[in-house]
Design an enzyme around this catalytic site. Sequence first.
Site, PDB file in Angstrom:
ATOM      1  N   ALA A   1       0.865  -1.190   0.000  1.00  0.00           N
ATOM      2  CA  ALA A   1       0.000   0.000   0.000  1.00  0.00           C
ATOM      3  C   ALA A   1       0.898   1.236   0.000  1.00  0.00           C
ATOM      4  O   ALA A   1       1.965   1.231   0.617  1.00  0.00           O
ATOM      5  CB  ALA A   1      -0.899   0.008   1.231  1.00  0.00           C
TER       6      ALA A   1
ATOM      7  N   ALA B   1       0.591   5.671   0.203  1.00  0.00           N
ATOM      8  CA  ALA B   1      -0.244   6.868   0.364  1.00  0.00           C
ATOM      9  C   ALA B   1       0.643   8.111   0.269  1.00  0.00           C
ATOM     10  O   ALA B   1       1.818   8.028  -0.090  1.00  0.00           O
ATOM     11  CB  ALA B   1      -0.984   6.816   1.697  1.00  0.00           C
ATOM     12  N   SER B   2       0.074   9.267   0.617  1.00  0.00           N
ATOM     13  CA  SER B   2       0.791  10.532   0.442  1.00  0.00           C
ATOM     14  C   SER B   2       1.996  10.665   1.357  1.00  0.00           C
ATOM     15  O   SER B   2       2.972  11.333   1.022  1.00  0.00           O
ATOM     16  CB  SER B   2      -0.159  11.707   0.675  1.00  0.00           C
ATOM     17  OG  SER B   2      -0.732  11.621   1.960  1.00  0.00           O
TER      18      SER B   2
ATOM     19  N   ALA C   1       3.448   7.807   3.394  1.00  0.00           N
ATOM     20  CA  ALA C   1       4.280   6.619   3.590  1.00  0.00           C
ATOM     21  C   ALA C   1       3.774   5.454   2.745  1.00  0.00           C
ATOM     22  O   ALA C   1       2.721   5.536   2.109  1.00  0.00           O
ATOM     23  CB  ALA C   1       4.283   6.239   5.074  1.00  0.00           C
ATOM     24  N   GLN C   2       4.558   4.371   2.757  1.00  0.00           N
ATOM     25  CA  GLN C   2       4.114   3.121   2.138  1.00  0.00           C
ATOM     26  C   GLN C   2       4.426   1.964   3.087  1.00  0.00           C
ATOM     27  O   GLN C   2       5.229   2.103   4.015  1.00  0.00           O
ATOM     28  CB  GLN C   2       4.758   2.908   0.773  1.00  0.00           C
ATOM     29  CG  GLN C   2       6.258   2.741   0.765  1.00  0.00           C
ATOM     30  CD  GLN C   2       6.814   2.719  -0.660  1.00  0.00           C
ATOM     31  OE1 GLN C   2       6.322   3.405  -1.553  1.00  0.00           O
ATOM     32  NE2 GLN C   2       7.854   1.928  -0.892  1.00  0.00           N
ATOM     33  N   VAL C   3       3.771   0.820   2.851  1.00  0.00           N
ATOM     34  CA  VAL C   3       3.860  -0.314   3.778  1.00  0.00           C
ATOM     35  C   VAL C   3       4.380  -1.555   3.062  1.00  0.00           C
ATOM     36  O   VAL C   3       3.990  -1.850   1.922  1.00  0.00           O
ATOM     37  CB  VAL C   3       2.476  -0.616   4.413  1.00  0.00           C
ATOM     38  CG1 VAL C   3       2.562  -1.811   5.364  1.00  0.00           C
ATOM     39  CG2 VAL C   3       1.943   0.608   5.150  1.00  0.00           C
TER      40      VAL C   3
ATOM     41  N   LYS D   1       6.162   0.201   7.974  1.00  0.00           N
ATOM     42  CA  LYS D   1       5.722   1.431   7.322  1.00  0.00           C
ATOM     43  C   LYS D   1       6.923   2.371   7.194  1.00  0.00           C
ATOM     44  O   LYS D   1       7.639   2.608   8.180  1.00  0.00           O
ATOM     45  CB  LYS D   1       4.624   2.082   8.170  1.00  0.00           C
ATOM     46  CG  LYS D   1       3.950   3.293   7.560  1.00  0.00           C
ATOM     47  CD  LYS D   1       2.763   3.716   8.426  1.00  0.00           C
ATOM     48  CE  LYS D   1       1.973   4.844   7.818  1.00  0.00           C
ATOM     49  NZ  LYS D   1       0.785   5.181   8.648  1.00  0.00           N
TER      50      LYS D   1
ATOM     51  N   ASP E   1      -9.737   7.313  12.136  1.00  0.00           N
ATOM     52  CA  ASP E   1      -9.782   6.957  10.709  1.00  0.00           C
ATOM     53  C   ASP E   1     -10.284   5.518  10.557  1.00  0.00           C
ATOM     54  O   ASP E   1      -9.642   4.678   9.924  1.00  0.00           O
ATOM     55  CB  ASP E   1      -8.375   7.111  10.116  1.00  0.00           C
ATOM     56  CG  ASP E   1      -8.388   7.245   8.604  1.00  0.00           C
ATOM     57  OD1 ASP E   1      -9.462   7.525   8.033  1.00  0.00           O
ATOM     58  OD2 ASP E   1      -7.319   7.059   7.984  1.00  0.00           O
TER      59      ASP E   1
END
Length: 518
Positions: free
Chosen positions: A132, A134-135, A137-139, A152, A287
Amino acid sequence: MIKKILILLKIGRALAKSSTLDYFGELYKPNFLIRYSIKIFGFSSFKKKSLDSKSVGQRLVSALKELGPTFIKLGQFLGTRPDIVGKDLAKELQSLQDDLPPFDMEIAKKSISNEIGEKKYKQIENLSKPIAAASIAQVHFATIEGKQYAIKVLRPGIEKKFNEELEALMLFASIVETILPKTKRLKLIEVVHLLKEITAIEMDLRFEGSAGSELKKNTKSDPKFKVPDINWDFTSKRVLTSEKVEGISIKELDKINELKIDKKELAKNIIQNFLRQAVGDGFFHGDMHQGNLFVDSDGNIIPVDFGIMGRLDKDNRKYLAEILYGFIQRDYEKVADVHFIAGLVPLDQSKDAFSQALRSIGEPIFGQSIKNISAGKLLAQLFEITEQFNMATQPQLLLLQKTMVVVEGVARTLDEDANIWEISKPVLEGWLKKEVGPEAKINQAIKTTSQVMDRLPELPGMMDKASKALELLAAGTVASNNEMAKKFEFEKLKIKNQQNKIIIFILLVVISLLVLFN
């Protein structure tokens, strides 16, 4: 300052291209100066007529995506603020997805190694490609000492970019509040500051790990709620390592059915656990969409991603519990009293008129079928009437309201007939009984008496100091704190107004020159 002005110009040009400036002009009815600026933007050569067939929300979403990660976050945040952008636009902004292409695998490996050290990095096995991105970080998945973890990693250089753009947004909020006084009730500077705090926390992954640990501690005795462990040995400012979730996503309904998990019970547990966090602990996951919630074979709810968390102090928790419970009981006079006692509604407003406005919100909701009743939407409507009664916006409650809407939506995908009021009532009733019932009042009285008794030996000295202070005041040698505070606030206001006028003038000159010479 020049960099901030350039960022503001970039924002203005993107909004002009998307034709959304006209929408905000209609919403806030700005004065001639601002209308002139909007007209300049509107006639710029960057306007794309092809976007005209799209809705305002779709055009704004396109503009925010073009502006980059900071503005995607801003758009998501504004999606929780219908009081600023309007209800319809807020709804469309909530669909803004925070997904970007992953950054290079070699950069990720180097970042992890630099953060945790070469020795620990060598203990990481089977580091996967990004699962995954996102703006911020990534995992990746990986194995450490035989156990499965999710790692992460922050994007390179993301902190500097966010800080620069949010500073520019803070300046923009200050300008708007200065030239449009009616927007002061929206607390725009406070809103941008809150967004800055949220993103600062998101960009220090130790805070996210700490939030996960705190949530785990708070919820350890809560039924059917299980927070993953954080591996602190492999966690740093830019890297977060947490236990890999062994479960299935809440959105995979077919798999939930295969495991024969009771969806009705699961929906109830999601709502009640959220309320226990918000009202009981004053610390909640902010969230809780379907992508961040998993369920194991025993029906335990497993949350992930603790970058956005909400906090409520005891007064706000009491306010929240009492207004929701008051609506459940349909006691609108009681709900009105809570607002006036808390100082949320100015005393010069009519309590009866406010009570009637509350009834106009509550009664239509109770007239609907169970599946359409929403505590989150009720709060949204409550916040919508704030301007009518000169109520100040409460940013800390807006994240809760947005999260509540999301939580209810998740619950209704599992059980479309979930009765939100009936599910919420035991949690709210229990907390109110514990915190504001007769037993709580007795305990508070005992505590207060004990504190007074402890301070009794200090009383003679305190009286002597007070007497000397009064003598000085009577002699006119010392100004009262109140007078000093007023003078200080007045000076601050003067400086701020002068600063903003200079900035506005510079901005208009630069914008005009930019348009003329383009």
